[in-house]
Enzyme design. Structure first.
Site, mmCIF file in Angstrom:
data_model
loop_
_atom_site.group_PDB
_atom_site.id
_atom_site.type_symbol
_atom_site.label_atom_id
_atom_site.label_comp_id
_atom_site.label_asym_id
_atom_site.label_seq_id
_atom_site.Cartn_x
_atom_site.Cartn_y
_atom_site.Cartn_z
ATOM 1 N N CYS A 53 0.860 -1.175 0.000
ATOM 2 C CA CYS A 53 0.000 0.000 0.000
ATOM 3 C C CYS A 53 0.902 1.233 0.000
ATOM 4 C CB CYS A 53 -0.898 0.008 1.232
ATOM 5 S SG CYS A 53 -1.834 1.556 1.420
ATOM 6 N N ASP A 60 -0.192 -5.882 0.269
ATOM 7 C CA ASP A 60 -1.438 -6.180 -0.432
ATOM 8 C C ASP A 60 -1.218 -7.465 -1.215
ATOM 9 O OD1 ASP A 60 -3.057 -3.949 0.279
ATOM 10 O OD2 ASP A 60 -1.944 -2.705 -1.127
#
Length: 155
Positions: A53, A60
């Protein structure tokens, strides 16, 4: 064209190769397609794709499915794996990661057609799926469903 000449320009396959620090540093390689006169699909699946992120630095995770109909070129798979792995320390939103991968492949290969499905696991309780393709599916191309169900959580 002999097999040796097809692969002679590759710099990563069969070599000890470091993971690129960034997607920009990654070298995607291609080889001539010996079946360029045939319309067919190639699928790469990366079920454990990771990036960061850009705001929090938290990891992620996504399940990527890349389908393409090759033209004159094929992507060399080790270079693709290294390219995808280079996103592990790269901060970008899901949309940017997914479309960046597609555009790099299109720029390298000039395929007859390409699509990518980025099936991202929830961030903040919301799964974000990102889809990109270069245009309509070519007539006559057999293309199976990507086979990744929508996120359901525990329900």
């Amino acid at each position: 064209m002999s097999q040796d000449s097809i692969y002679s320009g590759l710099t990563q396959l069969g070599q000890s190769t470091r993971i690129p620090a960034t997607p920009e540093d990654a070298v995607l390689e291609r080889v001539p397609n010996p079946q360029a006169d045939v319309l067919y699909a190639v699928r790469f699946t990366a079920p454990e794709f990771t990036s960061l992120c850009p705001m929090t630095g938290q990891p992620d995770f996504a399940h990527l499915v890349i389908d393409y109909a090759p033209g004159d070129w094929l992507v060399e798979s080790k270079s693709l794996k290294l390219f995808l792995t280079s996103f592990r320390n790269h901060g970008a939103f899901h949309e940017d990661c997914t479309v960046t991968i597609a555009r790099r492949l299109v720029d390298l290969l000039a395929p007859k057609w390409l699509r990518i499905g980025g099936y991202w696991y929830p961030r903040g309780g919301i799964p974000i799926d990102v889809f990109y393709q270069t245009g309509p599916v070519p007539d006559g191309l057999w293309l199976p469903d990507q086979g990744v169900p929508s996120y359901r959580g525990r329900g």
